[in-house]
Design an enzyme around this catalytic site. Structure first.
Site, PDB file in Angstrom:
ATOM      1  N   GLY A  35       2.155   2.071  10.943  1.00  0.00           N
ATOM      2  CA  GLY A  35       2.778   3.347  10.689  1.00  0.00           C
ATOM      3  C   GLY A  35       3.787   3.806  12.194  1.00  0.00           C
ATOM      4  N   GLY A  64       2.644  -0.976   4.516  1.00  0.00           N
ATOM      5  CA  GLY A  64       2.562   0.418   4.156  1.00  0.00           C
ATOM      6  C   GLY A  64       3.977   0.953   3.902  1.00  0.00           C
ATOM      7  N   GLU A 102      -5.501  -5.050  10.701  1.00  0.00           N
ATOM      8  CA  GLU A 102      -4.582  -4.154  10.822  1.00  0.00           C
ATOM      9  C   GLU A 102      -4.843  -3.451  12.145  1.00  0.00           C
ATOM     10  OE1 GLU A 102      -2.358  -2.766   7.003  1.00  0.00           O
ATOM     11  OE2 GLU A 102      -4.187  -1.696   7.138  1.00  0.00           O
ATOM     12  N   HIS A 157      -9.840   0.998   5.069  1.00  0.00           N
ATOM     13  CA  HIS A 157      -8.531   1.305   5.929  1.00  0.00           C
ATOM     14  C   HIS A 157      -8.715   2.110   7.101  1.00  0.00           C
ATOM     15  CE1 HIS A 157      -4.334   2.536   6.597  1.00  0.00           C
ATOM     16  NE2 HIS A 157      -3.914   1.447   5.981  1.00  0.00           N
ATOM     17  N   ASN A 163       0.815  -1.010   0.062  1.00  0.00           N
ATOM     18  CA  ASN A 163      -0.025  -0.028   0.000  1.00  0.00           C
ATOM     19  C   ASN A 163       1.119   1.106   0.040  1.00  0.00           C
ATOM     20  OD1 ASN A 163      -1.812   1.970   0.597  1.00  0.00           O
ATOM     21  ND2 ASN A 163      -2.361   1.338   2.547  1.00  0.00           N
ATOM     22  N   TRP A 164       1.203   1.745  -1.030  1.00  0.00           N
ATOM     23  CA  TRP A 164       1.943   2.778  -1.373  1.00  0.00           C
ATOM     24  C   TRP A 164       1.606   4.148  -0.632  1.00  0.00           C
ATOM     25  CZ3 TRP A 164       4.044   2.417  -7.107  1.00  0.00           C
ATOM     26  CH2 TRP A 164       4.764   0.874  -7.175  1.00  0.00           C
ATOM     27  N   LYS A 165       0.266   4.181  -0.071  1.00  0.00           N
ATOM     28  CA  LYS A 165      -0.318   5.338   0.215  1.00  0.00           C
ATOM     29  C   LYS A 165      -0.272   6.724  -0.600  1.00  0.00           C
ATOM     30  CE  LYS A 165      -0.235   3.310   4.911  1.00  0.00           C
ATOM     31  NZ  LYS A 165      -0.152   3.463   6.158  1.00  0.00           N
ATOM     32  N   SER A 199       3.200  -2.121  10.440  1.00  0.00           N
ATOM     33  CA  SER A 199       4.563  -2.054  10.709  1.00  0.00           C
ATOM     34  C   SER A 199       5.480  -3.407  10.440  1.00  0.00           C
ATOM     35  CB  SER A 199       5.000  -1.804  12.150  1.00  0.00           C
ATOM     36  OG  SER A 199       4.497  -0.523  12.755  1.00  0.00           O
TER      37      SER A 199
HETATM   38  P1  PGA Z   1       2.615   0.353   7.683  1.00  0.00           P
HETATM   39  O1  PGA Z   1       1.262   0.562   7.154  1.00  0.00           O
HETATM   40  O2  PGA Z   1       3.276  -1.002   7.259  1.00  0.00           O
HETATM   41  O3  PGA Z   1       3.404   1.806   7.389  1.00  0.00           O
HETATM   42  O4  PGA Z   1       2.298   0.338   9.490  1.00  0.00           O
HETATM   43  C1  PGA Z   1       0.091  -0.572   6.882  1.00  0.00           C
HETATM   44  C2  PGA Z   1      -0.875  -0.051   6.161  1.00  0.00           C
HETATM   45  O5  PGA Z   1      -1.466   1.011   6.571  1.00  0.00           O
HETATM   46  O6  PGA Z   1      -1.594  -0.593   5.398  1.00  0.00           O
END
Ligand code: PGA
Length: 257
Positions: free
Chosen positions: A172, A232, A166, A94, A7-9, A211
């Site tokens: 994050g 992410g 999640e 999400h 998920n590149w956000k 994470s």
């Molecule tokens: P992260 O995000 O790996 O940066 O914790 C995961 C996500 O939001 O899908």
């Protein structure tokens, strides 16, 4: 099979996205055994990344979708448009969108119903806050999110669903859940999905997100009841993402022996 979703956000421009997608392809080249890999760039990069991924073993996904099929919804992108753009997967529910884009359980449910009218695979995100976990209510909370998301959703023989557990406190933060937390939650998730579909079976994958990085991915992926990871931050760092794919491959090779 293990599934790895990046998920590149809201990162990377079109050129950077194309370069990163090429990097992901380089890391899968020459390997016969591979996990299922899905990358989810921003809307603006979908069509260029699609060109890079054509006839490869890396699939394209979207990070979000609108709540209607088409119409006067300024700024929204419908699931039909994502289908048209070549997406095979779409993330819904999400926690960032639940918190910042009013993506309530009702909205998630409406999106589920729209997705099932297409060939896209929904990646349904669920997960509790720190307070809910501290109160000992994580399992109940997540089961309710699943029940609400799947209420009235009809499936057919070819339907597929990915649920991503999640926990919000792990996203994050660098503070992932433990594999034991994820395994325990996955039992409840599978039960809740079964109940929601009245026992009718669906091809279900339950993945963990929060994470995940190149160092800890293996400890999640090696668990038979964890079908993959949703990544992410580490998904836009090529060395990390490469290491996560390699971990998935190692587990698949080891488990097929
Ligand atoms: P992260 O995000 O790996 O940066 O914790 C995961 C996500 O939001 O899908």
């Amino acid at each position: 099979m293990k599934t790895i979703i990046g998920n590149w956000k809201m990162h990377l421009g079109i050129r950077e996205s194309v370069a990163h997608a090429r990097g992901v392809l380089r890391s899968v080249m020459g390997h016969e055994v591979l996990p299922e890999i899905v990358i989810c760039p921003s809307f603006t990069a979908l069509s260029e990344v699609r060109k890079v991924l054509v006839r490869t073993r890396v699939a394209l996904g979207a990070q979000a979708m609108g709540t209607e099929r088409f119409g006067a919804f300024t700024g929204d992108v419908s699931v039909a448009q994502l289908d048209d753009a070549g997406c095979g997967f779409v993330i819904i529910g999400h926690s960032e969108r639940r918190a910042m884009n009013a993506e309530s359980d009702t909205v998630v449910n409406a999106k589920m119903k729209l997705i099932t009218q297409t060939s896209l695979v929904p990646v349904l995100c669920v997960g509790e806050s720190k307070d809910v976990r501290s109160a000992g209510k994580a399992e109940v909370f997540v089961a309710q999110q699943i029940e609400a998301a799947l209420r009235g959703v009809t499936i057919n023989a070819s339907s597929r669903l990915i649920v991503a557990y999640e926990p919000i406190w792990a996203i994050g933060t660098g503070l992932s859940a433990t594999p034991a937390d994820a395994i325990a939650m996955n039992v409840g998730i599978r039960e809740a999905v079964k109940k929601a579909f009245g026992g009718k079976s669906i091809a279900l994958s339950v993945v963990y997100g929060g994470s995940v990085n190149g160092e800890n991915a293996y400890q999640f992926l090696r668990e038979p009841s964890i079908d993959g990871v949703l990544v992410g931050g580490a998904s836009i760092k090529i060395h990390d993402f490469e290491a996560i794919i390699a971990a998935g491959r190692d587990v698949m090779i080891a488990q097929s022996v």
